[in-house]
Structures are given as structure tokens and as C-alpha cells.
Design a protein around this motif. Structure first.
Motif, PDB file in Angstrom:
ATOM      1  N   THR A  40     -39.359   5.831  39.280  1.00 44.00           N
ATOM      2  CA  THR A  40     -40.873   5.582  39.633  1.00 44.00           C
ATOM      3  C   THR A  40     -40.738   4.067  39.853  1.00 44.00           C
ATOM      4  N   VAL A  41     -41.311   3.691  41.231  1.00 47.17           N
ATOM      5  CA  VAL A  41     -41.241   2.710  41.930  1.00 47.17           C
ATOM      6  C   VAL A  41     -42.292   1.516  41.133  1.00 47.17           C
ATOM      7  N   ASP A  69     -38.746  -5.443  43.835  1.00 51.24           N
ATOM      8  CA  ASP A  69     -38.664  -5.075  45.364  1.00 51.24           C
ATOM      9  C   ASP A  69     -39.729  -4.924  46.201  1.00 51.24           C
ATOM     10  N   TRP A  70     -40.937  -4.434  45.591  1.00 50.81           N
ATOM     11  CA  TRP A  70     -41.920  -3.951  46.046  1.00 50.81           C
ATOM     12  C   TRP A  70     -43.219  -4.979  45.763  1.00 50.81           C
ATOM     13  N   VAL A  71     -43.828  -5.246  46.934  1.00 53.20           N
ATOM     14  CA  VAL A  71     -45.312  -6.257  46.545  1.00 53.20           C
ATOM     15  C   VAL A  71     -46.273  -5.425  47.370  1.00 53.20           C
ATOM     16  N   VAL A 258     -47.640   9.909  45.243  1.00 52.17           N
ATOM     17  CA  VAL A 258     -48.526   9.435  44.583  1.00 52.17           C
ATOM     18  C   VAL A 258     -48.347   7.951  43.873  1.00 52.17           C
ATOM     19  N   TYR A 259     -48.912   6.811  44.453  1.00 50.66           N
ATOM     20  CA  TYR A 259     -48.878   5.477  43.978  1.00 50.66           C
ATOM     21  C   TYR A 259     -50.171   5.218  43.275  1.00 50.66           C
ATOM     22  N   THR A 260     -50.091   4.795  41.902  1.00 55.12           N
ATOM     23  CA  THR A 260     -51.307   4.640  41.317  1.00 55.12           C
ATOM     24  C   THR A 260     -51.508   3.350  40.840  1.00 55.12           C
ATOM     25  N   TRP A 261     -52.916   2.913  40.308  1.00 60.30           N
ATOM     26  CA  TRP A 261     -52.973   1.484  40.249  1.00 60.30           C
ATOM     27  C   TRP A 261     -54.212   1.347  39.360  1.00 60.30           C
ATOM     28  N   THR A 262     -54.508   0.224  38.525  1.00 61.48           N
ATOM     29  CA  THR A 262     -53.635  -0.775  38.426  1.00 61.48           C
ATOM     30  C   THR A 262     -53.188  -0.673  36.806  1.00 61.48           C
ATOM     31  N   ASP A 278     -45.135   8.705  41.817  1.00 58.34           N
ATOM     32  CA  ASP A 278     -43.946   8.408  42.443  1.00 58.34           C
ATOM     33  C   ASP A 278     -43.821   6.486  42.553  1.00 58.34           C
ATOM     34  N   GLY A 279     -45.006   5.905  42.399  1.00 53.15           N
ATOM     35  CA  GLY A 279     -45.063   4.502  42.233  1.00 53.15           C
ATOM     36  C   GLY A 279     -46.312   3.926  41.189  1.00 53.15           C
ATOM     37  N   ILE A 280     -46.271   2.967  40.563  1.00 53.95           N
ATOM     38  CA  ILE A 280     -47.176   2.332  39.695  1.00 53.95           C
ATOM     39  C   ILE A 280     -47.467   1.055  40.291  1.00 53.95           C
ATOM     40  N   ILE A 281     -48.693   0.607  40.799  1.00 54.44           N
ATOM     41  CA  ILE A 281     -49.104  -0.732  41.159  1.00 54.44           C
ATOM     42  C   ILE A 281     -49.604  -1.559  39.925  1.00 54.44           C
ATOM     43  N   THR A 282     -49.212  -2.736  39.845  1.00 58.57           N
ATOM     44  CA  THR A 282     -49.359  -3.593  38.514  1.00 58.57           C
ATOM     45  C   THR A 282     -49.297  -4.995  38.858  1.00 58.57           C
ATOM     46  N   ASN A 283     -50.233  -5.655  37.973  1.00 59.59           N
ATOM     47  CA  ASN A 283     -50.080  -7.238  37.807  1.00 59.59           C
ATOM     48  C   ASN A 283     -48.833  -7.684  37.159  1.00 59.59           C
ATOM     49  N   LYS A 284     -48.111  -6.918  36.370  1.00 59.17           N
ATOM     50  CA  LYS A 284     -47.063  -7.264  35.439  1.00 59.17           C
ATOM     51  C   LYS A 284     -46.035  -6.378  35.935  1.00 59.17           C
ATOM     52  N   PRO A 285     -45.226  -6.451  36.702  1.00 56.42           N
ATOM     53  CA  PRO A 285     -44.227  -5.553  37.259  1.00 56.42           C
ATOM     54  C   PRO A 285     -43.361  -5.744  36.210  1.00 56.42           C
ATOM     55  N   ASP A 286     -42.832  -6.553  35.639  1.00 57.26           N
ATOM     56  CA  ASP A 286     -41.647  -6.536  34.754  1.00 57.26           C
ATOM     57  C   ASP A 286     -41.954  -5.764  33.509  1.00 57.26           C
TER      58      ASP A 286
END
Length: 296
Positions: A40-41, A69-71, A258-262, A278-286
Motif C-alpha cells: 500500500t503506497v 517517495d510520494w508527496v 483507490v488512494y484514501t485520505w487523510t 492502493d494508497g493512503i494519504i497522510t500527514n504522518k507518513p512515517d
């Protein structure tokens, strides 16, 4: 990011029964999902915006320092036609514009020239160590992403305010080399405006695109004509909805992603990854990356 009122939410309620599978099936599903968590990205929302002022070069670098890698960013246009990176359509929340230009309320981006915006401090609101951080132009932002060898989920923000911003953004991306064969695989363009995404797809059908929102399941084939992704708030989806999205082939003939947020906490990230996103958009990527790694 905020869901547009026009985005139909009825599809988000489809397939809730899939969350209550018989024990044996649920166990098999959990085992299968655990193998996919690692893939999951993780996307740094407005850069690593929990650790640096959002949509600044510092936030891009913070994501890079974390190994992300992704912003994700937001693109808008100034009064004199220059593209900048900022989320709000006004300058007041994330700059000192009220102090520098006190008589210019409501401080809309479109009422200020690039030269005026470059006079603003876009970092002190977040912390004194970021004093002097500026609002980047799209060119400056792309240069930094390129220097860091990162990938970009670019949002056209409020495109209805900026006629022609799709063509202009593509022109700048082309000039920066981001539309050539090697780089365009590192780029996704998204918007809450279906018309804007459709326009990008018409102008450059080779570029990957995403629609921000939660369309009804019945409407997904229409969005698939010009989108490769459906990118909803995580609070509006379940496993059934994600499966319904992925059952439809997108504009490039592959299942819609599907890239979901936040999502900003580990347990929530593991939960939505288990839905098959497929992806998760987040303020805390770590935090999200580590939670998914631990669950895999």
C-alpha cells in the motif's frame, strides 16, 4: 482535502455486509490482506505536513528525510498568472499576509501577484524554526521533488477559479520534463472537479489521473472514462465500496485504484489497507508506513 457536496456518498454504504464474513472466510481474507499491506503506497499529504509547514519545500524535504517517495500538493494561480503551491484559496491561514497586507482582506490568492506572495512568510505559523519559508512556485516545487527523486500526486485545487489551469499546469510540467516517458510514471494529477480531471485526460490521455471524492457505485463507469483512481475520504468507504471500485477498469484499461485520505494513525491505516486500498494519504507518513510494515 474536503469532499465536494456534489460527490454522491451512497456507494460508500454498499457492501457493508462484506465486513461481517463467516469466521473461516474472514481469516483467509485477513491472511491475504496482511500480504498486501506492505504494498500500500504511503503518500505524504501536502508534504510531511505533521512535521513541517504544509506545501512548502521544507515539507517536501521532511518527507524525503523520512524515506517517503510520494508527496501530495495543491496547485493554484496568482493574479498575474503564475502557478503556486498552496491548499487554501486564501493566504491567511498559512502565511503572515494579514500583517504584511492588512488592508487586502479576504486575502484571496487570485488577488495577489507572485511578487507580493513571495514577500510572505509561510513557515512561522508552524514553528519559529521555519521562519522565512516561502510559498513555492510550481516550478520550484517540481525542482525539489526531482532533486529528491520523489513522485508527485498533484491536485488542481479549485480549478473553477482558474480557467485553463489544466493546460497551464501540463505546460509547466512538460517544460520541467515531467511528461516525458521516464518521468510521467512518477506523476498523478487529481481534482475534486470531474470536469478538471476530464480536461486533463483529454489534453494528455497518457497521464494518470484521479478523482477526489466518493462517487456512487452506479456512477463509477462514467468516472472510469477519464480517471485511473477514485480517491475518497477514508471515513466514507468500506471493503465493499473498495471492491466495487476495483471491479471497474479505469481510463488506461487497468482496475481503478483507490488512494484514501487523510489517515494519521496506525490502526486506521491497517484497517483501510485491509479494505484493499492502493494508497493512503497522510500527514504522518512515517507512522503509516511503519504501521503497514508491522502488519505485513
Amino acid at each position: 482535502m474536503q469532499i465536494r457536496p456534489a460527490a454522491a456518498l451512497s456507494g460508500a454504504l454498499i457492501g457493508v455486509s462484506a465486513l461481517f464474513l463467516p469466521t473461516a472466510t474472514a481469516t483467509a481474507t485477513t491472511q491475504a490482506t496482511a500480504q498486501t499491506h506492505h504494498h500500500t503506497v504511503t503518500v505524504a499529504h501536502r508534504g510531511a505536513s505533521a512535521y513541517a509547514p504544509e506545501n512548502t519545500l521544507a515539507a517536501v524535504d521532511a518527507a524525503d528525510d523520512l524515506g517517503i517517495d510520494w508527496v501530495e500538493n495543491d496547485v493554484q494561480r496568482t493574479k498575474d498568472g503564475e502557478l503556486i503551491v498552496m491548499h487554501d484559496t486564501t493566504l491567511s491561514r498559512t502565511t503572515d499576509v494579514e500583517q504584511v497586507f492588512p488592508d487586502r482582506a479576504p486575502w484571496n490568492i487570485s488577488d495577489f501577484t507572485l511578487d507580493e506572495i513571495e514577500k510572505l512568510d509561510a513557515g512561522s505559523w508552524f514553528g519559529p524554526e521555519f521562519q522565512g519559508e516561502t510559498v513555492p512556485t510550481l516550478d520550484e516545487y517540481m525542482d525539489r521533488v526531482s532533486d529528491n527523486h520523489q513522485k508527485l500526486l498533484l491536485e488542481l485545487k479549485a480549478p473553477e477559479l482558474y480557467p485553463g489551469i489544466e493546460r497551464q499546469t501540463l505546460r509547466e510540467l512538460r517544460r520541467e520534463g515531467w511528461l516525458d516517458h521516464r518521468h510521467k510514471r512518477r506523476l498523478i494529477i487529481q481534482s475534486f472537479s470531474a470536469d478538471s480531471v476530464r480536461s486533463v485526460h483529454r489534453l494528455r490521455p497518457d497521464i494518470k489521473t484521479g478523482f477526489l471524492g466518493t462517487p456512487a457505485v452506479a456512477d463509477l463507469p462514467d468516472y472510469a472514462e477519464f480517471s485511473d483512481q477514485i480517491n475518497p475520504s477514508y471515513k466514507t468507504i468500506d471493503a465493499g465500496y473498495v471492491a466495487a471500485v476495483r471491479a471497474v477498469d479505469g481510463a488506461h484499461g487497468k482496475p481503478l485504484e483507490v488512494y484514501t485520505w487523510t489517515v494519521n494513525d496506525g490502526p486506521a491505516a491497517v484497517s483501510v489497507a485491509g479494505m484493499g486500498v492502493d494508497g493512503i494519504i497522510t500527514n504522518k507518513p512515517d507512522v503509516i508506513r511503519d504501521a503497514l510494515d508491522d502488519a505485513s
